[in-house]
Design a protein around this motif. Sequence first.
Motif, PDB file in Angstrom:
ATOM      1  N   ALA A  59     -29.410  48.775  42.887  1.00 51.67           N
ATOM      2  CA  ALA A  59     -29.172  49.352  41.567  1.00 51.67           C
ATOM      3  C   ALA A  59     -29.744  48.515  40.426  1.00 51.67           C
ATOM      4  O   ALA A  59     -29.705  48.935  39.263  1.00 51.67           O
ATOM      5  CB  ALA A  59     -27.670  49.549  41.352  1.00 51.67           C
ATOM      6  N   LEU A  60     -30.281  47.345  40.723  1.00 51.30           N
ATOM      7  CA  LEU A  60     -30.835  46.490  39.666  1.00 51.30           C
ATOM      8  C   LEU A  60     -32.037  47.163  39.002  1.00 51.30           C
ATOM      9  O   LEU A  60     -32.789  47.912  39.651  1.00 51.30           O
ATOM     10  CB  LEU A  60     -31.266  45.143  40.255  1.00 51.30           C
ATOM     11  CG  LEU A  60     -30.148  44.215  40.752  1.00 51.30           C
ATOM     12  CD1 LEU A  60     -30.747  42.993  41.444  1.00 51.30           C
ATOM     13  CD2 LEU A  60     -29.248  43.786  39.600  1.00 51.30           C
ATOM     14  N   PRO A  61     -32.258  46.880  37.711  1.00 52.10           N
ATOM     15  CA  PRO A  61     -33.374  47.521  36.993  1.00 52.10           C
ATOM     16  C   PRO A  61     -34.733  47.213  37.604  1.00 52.10           C
ATOM     17  O   PRO A  61     -35.644  48.036  37.562  1.00 52.10           O
ATOM     18  CB  PRO A  61     -33.261  46.940  35.580  1.00 52.10           C
ATOM     19  CG  PRO A  61     -31.876  46.443  35.462  1.00 52.10           C
ATOM     20  CD  PRO A  61     -31.435  46.050  36.833  1.00 52.10           C
ATOM     21  N   GLU A  62     -34.882  46.014  38.155  1.00 53.25           N
ATOM     22  CA  GLU A  62     -36.136  45.614  38.791  1.00 53.25           C
ATOM     23  C   GLU A  62     -35.854  44.459  39.732  1.00 53.25           C
ATOM     24  O   GLU A  62     -34.740  43.914  39.774  1.00 53.25           O
ATOM     25  CB  GLU A  62     -37.178  45.211  37.753  1.00 53.25           C
ATOM     26  CG  GLU A  62     -36.756  44.032  36.893  1.00 53.25           C
ATOM     27  CD  GLU A  62     -37.763  43.730  35.788  1.00 53.25           C
ATOM     28  OE1 GLU A  62     -38.355  42.629  35.857  1.00 53.25           O
ATOM     29  OE2 GLU A  62     -37.938  44.557  34.895  1.00 53.25           O
ATOM     30  N   ALA A  63     -36.844  44.057  40.488  1.00 55.46           N
ATOM     31  CA  ALA A  63     -36.675  42.927  41.410  1.00 55.46           C
ATOM     32  C   ALA A  63     -36.525  41.639  40.615  1.00 55.46           C
ATOM     33  O   ALA A  63     -37.395  41.310  39.802  1.00 55.46           O
ATOM     34  CB  ALA A  63     -37.867  42.829  42.347  1.00 55.46           C
ATOM     35  N   PRO A  64     -35.440  40.884  40.805  1.00 59.63           N
ATOM     36  CA  PRO A  64     -35.261  39.643  40.043  1.00 59.63           C
ATOM     37  C   PRO A  64     -36.218  38.558  40.522  1.00 59.63           C
ATOM     38  O   PRO A  64     -36.593  38.507  41.698  1.00 59.63           O
ATOM     39  CB  PRO A  64     -33.810  39.254  40.329  1.00 59.63           C
ATOM     40  CG  PRO A  64     -33.514  39.866  41.668  1.00 59.63           C
ATOM     41  CD  PRO A  64     -34.306  41.146  41.722  1.00 59.63           C
ATOM     42  N   ASP A  65     -36.618  37.694  39.591  1.00 59.91           N
ATOM     43  CA  ASP A  65     -37.440  36.543  39.982  1.00 59.91           C
ATOM     44  C   ASP A  65     -36.633  35.545  40.796  1.00 59.91           C
ATOM     45  O   ASP A  65     -37.141  34.954  41.753  1.00 59.91           O
ATOM     46  CB  ASP A  65     -38.002  35.851  38.740  1.00 59.91           C
ATOM     47  CG  ASP A  65     -39.127  36.635  38.098  1.00 59.91           C
ATOM     48  OD1 ASP A  65     -39.826  37.371  38.811  1.00 59.91           O
ATOM     49  OD2 ASP A  65     -39.291  36.520  36.871  1.00 59.91           O
ATOM     50  N   ALA A  66     -35.385  35.321  40.398  1.00 59.72           N
ATOM     51  CA  ALA A  66     -34.537  34.338  41.073  1.00 59.72           C
ATOM     52  C   ALA A  66     -33.140  34.909  41.234  1.00 59.72           C
ATOM     53  O   ALA A  66     -32.631  35.578  40.328  1.00 59.72           O
ATOM     54  CB  ALA A  66     -34.482  33.040  40.292  1.00 59.72           C
ATOM     55  N   THR A  67     -32.524  34.622  42.370  1.00 58.97           N
ATOM     56  CA  THR A  67     -31.184  35.130  42.643  1.00 58.97           C
ATOM     57  C   THR A  67     -30.303  34.016  43.175  1.00 58.97           C
ATOM     58  O   THR A  67     -30.731  33.243  44.052  1.00 58.97           O
ATOM     59  CB  THR A  67     -31.232  36.267  43.673  1.00 58.97           C
ATOM     60  OG1 THR A  67     -32.053  37.320  43.180  1.00 58.97           O
ATOM     61  CG2 THR A  67     -29.830  36.809  43.949  1.00 58.97           C
ATOM     62  N   PHE A  68     -29.085  33.952  42.658  1.00 57.84           N
ATOM     63  CA  PHE A  68     -28.074  33.054  43.205  1.00 57.84           C
ATOM     64  C   PHE A  68     -27.176  33.884  44.103  1.00 57.84           C
ATOM     65  O   PHE A  68     -26.520  34.826  43.650  1.00 57.84           O
ATOM     66  CB  PHE A  68     -27.255  32.399  42.101  1.00 57.84           C
ATOM     67  CG  PHE A  68     -26.231  31.413  42.608  1.00 57.84           C
ATOM     68  CD1 PHE A  68     -26.568  30.086  42.797  1.00 57.84           C
ATOM     69  CD2 PHE A  68     -24.941  31.834  42.920  1.00 57.84           C
ATOM     70  CE1 PHE A  68     -25.639  29.185  43.289  1.00 57.84           C
ATOM     71  CE2 PHE A  68     -24.000  30.926  43.399  1.00 57.84           C
ATOM     72  CZ  PHE A  68     -24.353  29.601  43.588  1.00 57.84           C
ATOM     73  N   ILE A  69     -27.154  33.526  45.395  1.00 58.82           N
ATOM     74  CA  ILE A  69     -26.342  34.262  46.358  1.00 58.82           C
ATOM     75  C   ILE A  69     -25.091  33.451  46.638  1.00 58.82           C
ATOM     76  O   ILE A  69     -25.144  32.420  47.321  1.00 58.82           O
ATOM     77  CB  ILE A  69     -27.126  34.523  47.658  1.00 58.82           C
ATOM     78  CG1 ILE A  69     -28.408  35.303  47.364  1.00 58.82           C
ATOM     79  CG2 ILE A  69     -26.266  35.300  48.651  1.00 58.82           C
ATOM     80  CD1 ILE A  69     -29.280  35.521  48.579  1.00 58.82           C
ATOM     81  N   GLY A  70     -23.961  33.914  46.116  1.00 57.41           N
ATOM     82  CA  GLY A  70     -22.708  33.175  46.218  1.00 57.41           C
ATOM     83  C   GLY A  70     -21.673  33.877  47.061  1.00 57.41           C
ATOM     84  O   GLY A  70     -20.497  33.927  46.688  1.00 57.41           O
ATOM     85  N   VAL A  71     -22.089  34.433  48.200  1.00 59.01           N
ATOM     86  CA  VAL A  71     -21.176  35.125  49.108  1.00 59.01           C
ATOM     87  C   VAL A  71     -21.168  34.391  50.445  1.00 59.01           C
ATOM     88  O   VAL A  71     -21.895  33.422  50.642  1.00 59.01           O
ATOM     89  CB  VAL A  71     -21.609  36.602  49.296  1.00 59.01           C
ATOM     90  CG1 VAL A  71     -21.460  37.371  47.984  1.00 59.01           C
ATOM     91  CG2 VAL A  71     -23.051  36.685  49.789  1.00 59.01           C
ATOM     92  N   ASN A  72     -20.327  34.874  51.386  1.00 53.59           N
ATOM     93  CA  ASN A  72     -20.201  34.164  52.663  1.00 53.59           C
ATOM     94  C   ASN A  72     -21.491  34.232  53.471  1.00 53.59           C
ATOM     95  O   ASN A  72     -22.423  34.968  53.152  1.00 53.59           O
ATOM     96  CB  ASN A  72     -19.014  34.709  53.460  1.00 53.59           C
ATOM     97  CG  ASN A  72     -19.226  36.151  53.912  1.00 53.59           C
ATOM     98  OD1 ASN A  72     -20.204  36.487  54.566  1.00 53.59           O
ATOM     99  ND2 ASN A  72     -18.284  37.021  53.558  1.00 53.59           N
ATOM    100  N   ARG A  73     -21.538  33.471  54.542  1.00 57.26           N
ATOM    101  CA  ARG A  73     -22.799  33.284  55.256  1.00 57.26           C
ATOM    102  C   ARG A  73     -23.333  34.570  55.872  1.00 57.26           C
ATOM    103  O   ARG A  73     -24.547  34.815  55.862  1.00 57.26           O
ATOM    104  CB  ARG A  73     -22.647  32.195  56.318  1.00 57.26           C
ATOM    105  CG  ARG A  73     -21.562  32.456  57.349  1.00 57.26           C
ATOM    106  CD  ARG A  73     -21.353  31.260  58.262  1.00 57.26           C
ATOM    107  NE  ARG A  73     -20.469  31.612  59.376  1.00 57.26           N
ATOM    108  CZ  ARG A  73     -20.599  31.171  60.604  1.00 57.26           C
ATOM    109  NH1 ARG A  73     -21.591  30.341  60.900  1.00 57.26           N
ATOM    110  NH2 ARG A  73     -19.773  31.538  61.552  1.00 57.26           N
TER     111      ARG A  73
END
Length: 679
Positions: A59-73
């Motif tokens: 649902a994001l407007p476009e592909a992000p340059d950088a993403t912080f993934i803060g969920v379980n493994r």
Amino acid sequence: MDGLSRLLRPRSIAVIGGGTWCAAVVEGCRRIGFAGPVWPVHPTRAEIGGVPAFASIEALPEAPDATFIGVNRNTSIEALRALAARGSGGAVCFASGFRESVAETGDGHELEAALVEAAGAMRILGPNCYGFLNFLDGAALWPDQHGAERVTEGVAIVTQSSNLALNLTMQSRGLPLAYVVTVGNQAQTGMAEIAEALLEDPRVTALGLHVEGVGDLARFAAMAGRARTLGKPVAVLKSGASEAARAAAMSHTGSLAGSDAGASALFDRLGMARVRSPAELLETLKLLHAVGPLPSARIGVLSSSGGEAGLISDMVAARALECPPLSQAQRTALRAALGPKVALANPLDYHTYIWGDREALARTFTAMLAPDMAMGVAILDFPRPDRCDAGAWEIVIDAAEDAVKAAGRPMAILSSLTETIPEATAQAMLTRGIVPLCGFAEGLAALEAAARLGSMTGGTDITVPGAEPEAPRLLNEAEAKEALSRHGVPVPRSRMASSPREAAGAAAELGFPVVLKALGLAHKTEAGAVAVGLASATEVEAAALRMASDRYLVEDMVSGTVAELLVGVIRDPAHGFVLTLGAGGVLAEILADTVSLLLPATAAEIDVALDRLRIAPLLSGYRGRPAIDRAALLAAIAAVQDYALTHADTLVELEVNPLIVTAEGAVAVDALIRLGEPR
């Protein structure tokens, strides 16, 4: 931009997850002044950190340059696959429970492999890492507080410890931080590749590395080569020394060298300055940021206190730094500035006669900055800004700035205590071209490191060890000497014998005196398996009977010994083949007087290394004793190196101990070689 550049210098950021660390990333981007959009992603929450959230990556407007993934493994793997499908630049994988905890989870290796597979061509940092801070562009993919602020240029730090990275951001020493990057498990993207990407940023002035393990040795060397090409100095804090090199326990070399010596030899070869603490790393980077490597270790030190001058003189003497005696020109200029009451020396106690006189202080500092000085160092501790007025101290900074302009050489202001240069004062000094060095110990370590960098040529010519050889076996002394002699290592004339009577006959053939050895032991002297100076067949036979062996080596006894040296090579999988030179004989480990180089080493490098030994005066002729045949020694060491390089696919370790050096030559009187089968 490529994926790594998009990740480290993003124009858009996504944050996946709803924990407090994800909210901290959103807030951190706002606080650091990130100019692009920040898009939280959560399937049920309407906002994260006060910013409206998207229900999914799709649902994001476009592909992000950088993403912080803060969920379980497990969810991290799913998120990476979705980001890769969108064409995202890269991601920080915060979750733990991968390879670093395989003993606890049992499936860490498999999950980490799945993580890398899900990412595909998309770049990832981690897993098990805090992410990074970009203080140049204002990007904070960082799940915690930090203590730094935006800069227009500064140093980059890459570390294998997220907590150390956090601590380094809290420094108040005036060091401008451009990037702080943590690498975690380096499942896909390694430290060397990240470091090289940061070096390519023209706003980065120097690089600091905290290394637990080098990893891809060839890639690390390539990064060092790129740093030299770009003219950007590198300082390294090495920790976590492995036991890999100490596996060669049969030799003295294995216990004396170890992987820590291998690390130092590697950094020397690559032209990097090794430091020993986080504080030394920060001060060294500050000096390198401000003035770069120093042309020499010669410094001129000034203080208004005799006590400080005495302390610093002792501390300089303990390091590879030099306070050279004053020249006549310096003395003349200092006398004109200070008057007749001040004793002239380096370090200089200029007393307080000229305190408050900017012109006289500047003339004094300028006089110390002679053409052969690498740097001037003025000792000054500032009063506490919360309780005292530092106005009267500012004139020293003014005078130092005047001296730098007049002499065209750099100056530092060095405090005795870390905390007695306030951060604002340190920052102001850097702006004015003066280097603030905080604390005697750390400041002198920084000067030493910068001078060492200035003397290095650097290179990437490293013999990278292949797979560890299988089923290693130990050659006996006779076999080892024969193998080395075929490569040009001088050895004594010898005969083999299988009984005491045969040993006596072999000795008679060689001529007396002789040395008798029982074969099959690594440390024969300790086991009583060596007898020297035997002058008759009777003595040889009696000594052989005492040793009670079935294999003997009888050889000429070498006379005219000037010194006994150890020459060894160990296979260090983390750093290369390590050549160790040192004081040899039975006292090798007690004296622990060694230097280490990486193979291949040039004759010039070996020659310089020999002069770094504490026993170096013996080699040049000490108190009327003869000097050694230096050319013969260098040739013998080169021959040992030639054997090691020729057998690099099978060699585990080799050692010549002692290599007896005389006024006429060098002879290997004992040798050990351990070889395996190539994998």
